[in-house]
Design an enzyme around this catalytic site. Structure first.
Site, PDB file in Angstrom:
ATOM      1  N   LYS A 182     -59.693 -20.284 -17.399  1.00 27.35           N
ATOM      2  CA  LYS A 182     -58.662 -19.772 -16.488  1.00 27.35           C
ATOM      3  C   LYS A 182     -57.330 -19.675 -17.222  1.00 27.35           C
ATOM      4  CE  LYS A 182     -56.515 -22.732 -13.632  1.00 27.35           C
ATOM      5  NZ  LYS A 182     -55.052 -22.746 -13.697  1.00 27.35           N
ATOM      6  N   ASN A 183     -56.962 -20.742 -17.931  1.00 26.10           N
ATOM      7  CA  ASN A 183     -55.620 -20.798 -18.524  1.00 26.10           C
ATOM      8  C   ASN A 183     -55.483 -19.929 -19.768  1.00 26.10           C
ATOM      9  OD1 ASN A 183     -54.910 -22.379 -16.431  1.00 26.10           O
ATOM     10  ND2 ASN A 183     -54.904 -24.307 -17.573  1.00 26.10           N
ATOM     11  N   ARG A 187     -47.631 -20.124 -10.586  1.00 27.54           N
ATOM     12  CA  ARG A 187     -46.569 -20.289 -11.576  1.00 27.54           C
ATOM     13  C   ARG A 187     -46.815 -19.474 -12.824  1.00 27.54           C
ATOM     14  NH1 ARG A 187     -43.457 -23.567 -12.048  1.00 27.54           N
ATOM     15  NH2 ARG A 187     -43.804 -23.827 -14.258  1.00 27.54           N
ATOM     16  N   CYS A 224     -44.205 -27.061  -7.809  1.00 27.63           N
ATOM     17  CA  CYS A 224     -45.537 -27.145  -7.197  1.00 27.63           C
ATOM     18  C   CYS A 224     -45.809 -28.626  -6.957  1.00 27.63           C
ATOM     19  CB  CYS A 224     -46.589 -26.509  -8.103  1.00 27.63           C
ATOM     20  SG  CYS A 224     -47.098 -27.585  -9.431  1.00 27.63           S
ATOM     21  N   ARG A 283     -41.614 -28.537 -12.642  1.00 27.52           N
ATOM     22  CA  ARG A 283     -42.125 -27.501 -13.552  1.00 27.52           C
ATOM     23  C   ARG A 283     -41.102 -26.382 -13.774  1.00 27.52           C
ATOM     24  NH1 ARG A 283     -48.270 -26.418 -12.248  1.00 27.52           N
ATOM     25  NH2 ARG A 283     -48.227 -25.630 -14.383  1.00 27.52           N
ATOM     26  N   PRO A 284     -39.952 -26.712 -14.338  1.00 25.07           N
ATOM     27  CA  PRO A 284     -38.938 -25.691 -14.633  1.00 25.07           C
ATOM     28  C   PRO A 284     -39.434 -24.710 -15.702  1.00 25.07           C
ATOM     29  CG  PRO A 284     -38.384 -27.767 -15.681  1.00 25.07           C
ATOM     30  CD  PRO A 284     -39.571 -28.049 -14.809  1.00 25.07           C
ATOM     31  N   VAL A 285     -38.688 -23.639 -15.894  1.00 25.01           N
ATOM     32  CA  VAL A 285     -39.040 -22.648 -16.928  1.00 25.01           C
ATOM     33  C   VAL A 285     -37.881 -22.485 -17.912  1.00 25.01           C
ATOM     34  CG1 VAL A 285     -40.753 -21.397 -15.563  1.00 25.01           C
ATOM     35  CG2 VAL A 285     -38.313 -20.767 -15.384  1.00 25.01           C
ATOM     36  N   ASP A 286     -37.041 -23.517 -18.002  1.00 27.14           N
ATOM     37  CA  ASP A 286     -35.861 -23.417 -18.876  1.00 27.14           C
ATOM     38  C   ASP A 286     -36.216 -23.136 -20.334  1.00 27.14           C
ATOM     39  OD1 ASP A 286     -36.946 -26.077 -18.562  1.00 27.14           O
ATOM     40  OD2 ASP A 286     -35.340 -26.789 -19.859  1.00 27.14           O
ATOM     41  N   LEU A 287     -37.346 -23.675 -20.797  1.00 27.33           N
ATOM     42  CA  LEU A 287     -37.710 -23.466 -22.214  1.00 27.33           C
ATOM     43  C   LEU A 287     -38.141 -22.013 -22.459  1.00 27.33           C
ATOM     44  CD1 LEU A 287     -39.657 -26.772 -22.953  1.00 27.33           C
ATOM     45  CD2 LEU A 287     -37.218 -26.283 -23.216  1.00 27.33           C
ATOM     46  N   ASP A 334     -55.062 -32.147 -17.555  1.00 33.51           N
ATOM     47  CA  ASP A 334     -55.885 -31.485 -16.535  1.00 33.51           C
ATOM     48  C   ASP A 334     -57.225 -32.183 -16.317  1.00 33.51           C
ATOM     49  OD1 ASP A 334     -54.875 -28.084 -17.401  1.00 33.51           O
ATOM     50  OD2 ASP A 334     -53.855 -29.711 -16.349  1.00 33.51           O
ATOM     51  N   ILE A 359     -47.355 -35.967 -18.968  1.00 32.13           N
ATOM     52  CA  ILE A 359     -46.987 -34.544 -18.932  1.00 32.13           C
ATOM     53  C   ILE A 359     -46.270 -34.167 -17.635  1.00 32.13           C
ATOM     54  CG2 ILE A 359     -47.838 -32.165 -19.130  1.00 32.13           C
ATOM     55  CD1 ILE A 359     -48.324 -33.795 -21.667  1.00 32.13           C
ATOM     56  N   ARG A 398     -58.995 -22.025  -6.937  1.00 30.19           N
ATOM     57  CA  ARG A 398     -58.071 -21.513  -7.960  1.00 30.19           C
ATOM     58  C   ARG A 398     -58.655 -21.677  -9.356  1.00 30.19           C
ATOM     59  NH1 ARG A 398     -51.992 -23.194  -7.499  1.00 30.19           N
ATOM     60  NH2 ARG A 398     -52.105 -21.762  -9.251  1.00 30.19           N
TER      61      ARG A 398
END
Ligand code: EPZ
Length: 427
Positions: free
Chosen positions: A22-23, A94, A118, A123-127, A309, A331, A401
Site C-alpha cells: 500500500k505505502n 494523509r 489523524c 503528523r505535520p508536513v513541515d519537512l 506499523d 515514531i 484501508r
C-alpha cells in the site's frame, strides 16, 4: 457499519498470498504527474486507500484505469486539467500530500489541502514544505491549503538536511527533485523499501538517482520523464501481520512472496520470541516451536529498525507471551490505542507515554472491541483468533484501508472469521 466476528480456533495451516505494498503504491501513483507518458503499475493492492488516491488523481484530470481485478493500474496525466487537490479528498488520506512535489516539479504551481492530523498523531508536513522551499518554491499557507509556486525556470536542485527521518517528506522531495534544475542531495533520508521501490520506478522513467535505501540520496534533475511499467514491491507490513497469525495461534503458515530482507529486524524479534521463520522459494514459512512464546522487548525505529506499523500486531503476540515485554513507540505520539481494546480481552498492559509494558497471560478472552486505526484493527483480529470465545471487531472500515480480503486470507489457513455487512452500507 460492518463488523468482523472472530472465534478462537486453534493452530493454523496453509498459505497466504501477500499483496503489493500500500505505502509503495500510494507514492508510485502520484509519479504519473511527472510525465505525459503512460505509467502502468502491476501487483497493485485492492484497498480503499488506493481508491482514494485514484479519486484524487482523477480530480486533477489524470486518467486512472483499474484492470485485472484491481491488480493493475494504468495511469496517465497527459491531459491534466487542475493542480488543486481538494480538502474533501485529502482529509480522507494523509498520503494525498504526495501529489504536491510532482505537481510543483512538472507544472510549477499547486494548491493542495493540508491533510490535518489523524488518530495516531498530529503528523505535520513541515519537512515536506521545507524541502520545497529549499528548492526555491514559494509557499503560502492559507484557508487550510498550501499554495505553492516554483521559481521562474522551475525548481532548483538543493542540499536538503532532514532533521528527522520522514518517509513522506523523502518521497515528496525525491519526486520534486527528479525534474529540478541541477543536483539535489537528501541527507538523513528515509531508507524504507517503499522509497527504494519509488526510486527504481523513477529511474525506469528516466530519472537519475543514486543512494536510495541509504541515508543519502543524490538526484540529477532531467528535463522530462517517460512512462514505464513497474511491479509494486511486496507489502512488508501485510507480510509481518500475517506472519504473526501462526505465531499467535500456533501451526504453520507460508506467506507467499515474503522476503526476509524486507523485515530483518522484525524477523530477529520473532526468532527471539521462539518463532520459526524460514525463507523458502515461494515466500516465508512461519511456525511456532512448541511451548509458549517468549516475551521480548521492542523499540520502533525508522527502517531498517522494527517498523512502527507492526507494533500493534506485535503487542497482540506479547499479550499471551511468557513473561513481561516492554514496547517503546518512538515514531508516533499516540499509537497505543489498541491497548485498552486488548485489555478488554483480558490482556495486562500498562501504558506510560511512548512506553507500554505487557505482562503475558495464558489466554485472552473474546470480547466486543473497536478498531481505532488501520494497524490497531488487525491486531484485535489476531488477538481474537487465539482467544477463548467470540470477539466482535467494529469500525472495520479502518481495516479496509490497508488489508485486502482479510477474511478470505485468514479463513484460508483455518481461522474462524466472518464479516457482517451492514445492509446497504457500501464499504
Ligand atoms: C509513512 O507515513 C507511512 N504511510 C506510515 O504508515 C508509517 O507509519 C510511517 O511512514 C512511518 O514508517 C505511508 O507511507 C502512506 P513519516 P508518513 O513522515 O510519511 C513526523 C500505515 O499504517 N513528521 O515518516 O506520514 C511525523 O509526525 C501508515 O500504513 C514531522 O514531524 O510518516 C512522525 O512522528 C501509518 N514532519 C514522524 O515524523 C513532517 O513533515 C515519521 O513520520 C513529516 C513527518
Amino acid at each position: 457499519m460492518d463488523q468482523i466476528i472472530v472465534q478462537g480456533n486453534g493452530p493454523l495451516s496453509g498459505e497466504i498470498p501477500i499483496a503489493g505494498a500500500k505505502n509503495a503504491c500510494l507514492t508510485l501513483m502520484p509519479a504519473t504527474l511527472l510525465t505525459d507518458q503512460p505509467l502502468t503499475l502491476t501487483n497493485t493492492p485492492r484497498l480503499s486507500d488506493i481508491r482514494t488516491m485514484t479519486a484524487l488523481l482523477q480530480s486533477l484530470g489524470a486518467e486512472v484505469a483499474s484492470l485485472q481485478d484491481g491488480q493493475v493500474l494504468a495511469l496517465s496525466s497527459h491531459d491534466l486539467t487542475s493542480q488543486h487537490a481538494d480538502y474533501d479528498i485529502v482529509r480522507k488520506m494523509r498520503a494525498s500530500i504526495l501529489v504536491l512535489g510532482p505537481l510543483l516539479a512538472r507544472y510549477g504551481h499547486a494548491e493542495v489541502s493540508l491533510p490535518g492530523g489523524c488518530a495516531i498523531g498530529a503528523r505535520p508536513v513541515d519537512l515536506h514544505l521545507k524541502a520545497f522551499e529549499a528548492m526555491g518554491a514559494e509557499l503560502d499557507l492559507r484557508d487550510g491549503y498550501v499554495h505553492a509556486k516554483a521559481p521562474m525556470g522551475g525548481l532548483r536542485g538543493a542540499v536538503i538536511d532532514f532533521p528527522l527521518v520522514s518517509v513522506g517528506a523523502t518521497e515528496n522531495a525525491l519526486m520534486a527533485a527528479v525534474l529540478a534544475k541541477g543536483t539535489t542531495v537528501l541527507n538523513n533520508a528515509a531508507r524504507e523499501p517503499e522509497i527504494v521501490d519509488l526510486a527504481v520506478c523513477l529511474r525506469a522513467m528516466g530519472a537519475q538517482i543514486e543512494g536510495e535505501g541509504t541515508g543519502t540520496i543524490t538526484i540529477q534533475g532531467v528535463d522530462s520523464l517517460h512512462g514505464t511499467t513497474h511491479p509494486v514491491v511486496t507489502d512488508r507490513i501485510e507480510l509481518g501481520t500475517y506472519m504473526l497469525a501462526p505465531a499467535i495461534c500456533g501451526g504453520e503458515v507460508e506467506c507467499l512472496g515474503g522476503r526476509i530482507d524486507l523485515l530483518a529486524a522484525f524477523c530477529e524479534k520473532l526468532d527471539e520470541a521462539g518463532i520459526n521463520v524460514e525463507q523458502t522459494a515461494r515466500g516465508l514459512k512461519v511456525s511456532r516451536k512448541n511451548g509458549r512464546v517468549r516475551a521480548v522487548n521492542v523499540k520502533t525505529e525508522p527502517f531498517p529498525g522494527f517498523p512502527t506499523d507492526l507494533q500493534a500486531q506485535m503487542m497482540a503476540l506479547m499479550c499471551t507471551a511468557n513473561g513481561v515485554s516492554e514496547l517503546e513507540e518512538t515514531i508516533f505520539e499516540n499509537r497505543f490505542m489498541h491497548a485498552p481494546e486488548l485489555t478488554r480481552m483480558g490482556a495486562r498492559i500498562e501504558v506510560h507515554g511512548g512506553h507500554a509494558r505487557v505482562t503475558g497471560v495464558e489466554k485472552l478472552r473474546g470480547a466486543p472491541v473497536m478498531a481505532t486505526d488501520l494497524r490497531a484493527s488487525v491486531s484485535l483480529i489476531l488477538a481474537g483468533m487465539a482467544a477463548e470465545g467470540e470477539t466482535v471487531v467494529s469500525r472495520v472500515y479502518h481495516l479496509d484501508r490497508g488489508y485486502e480480503r482479510v477474511v478470505r486470507k485468514l479463513s484460508g489457513v483455518g481461522a474462524k472469521i466472518t464479516r457482517l455487512r451492514e445492509v446497504g452500507h457500501d464499504e
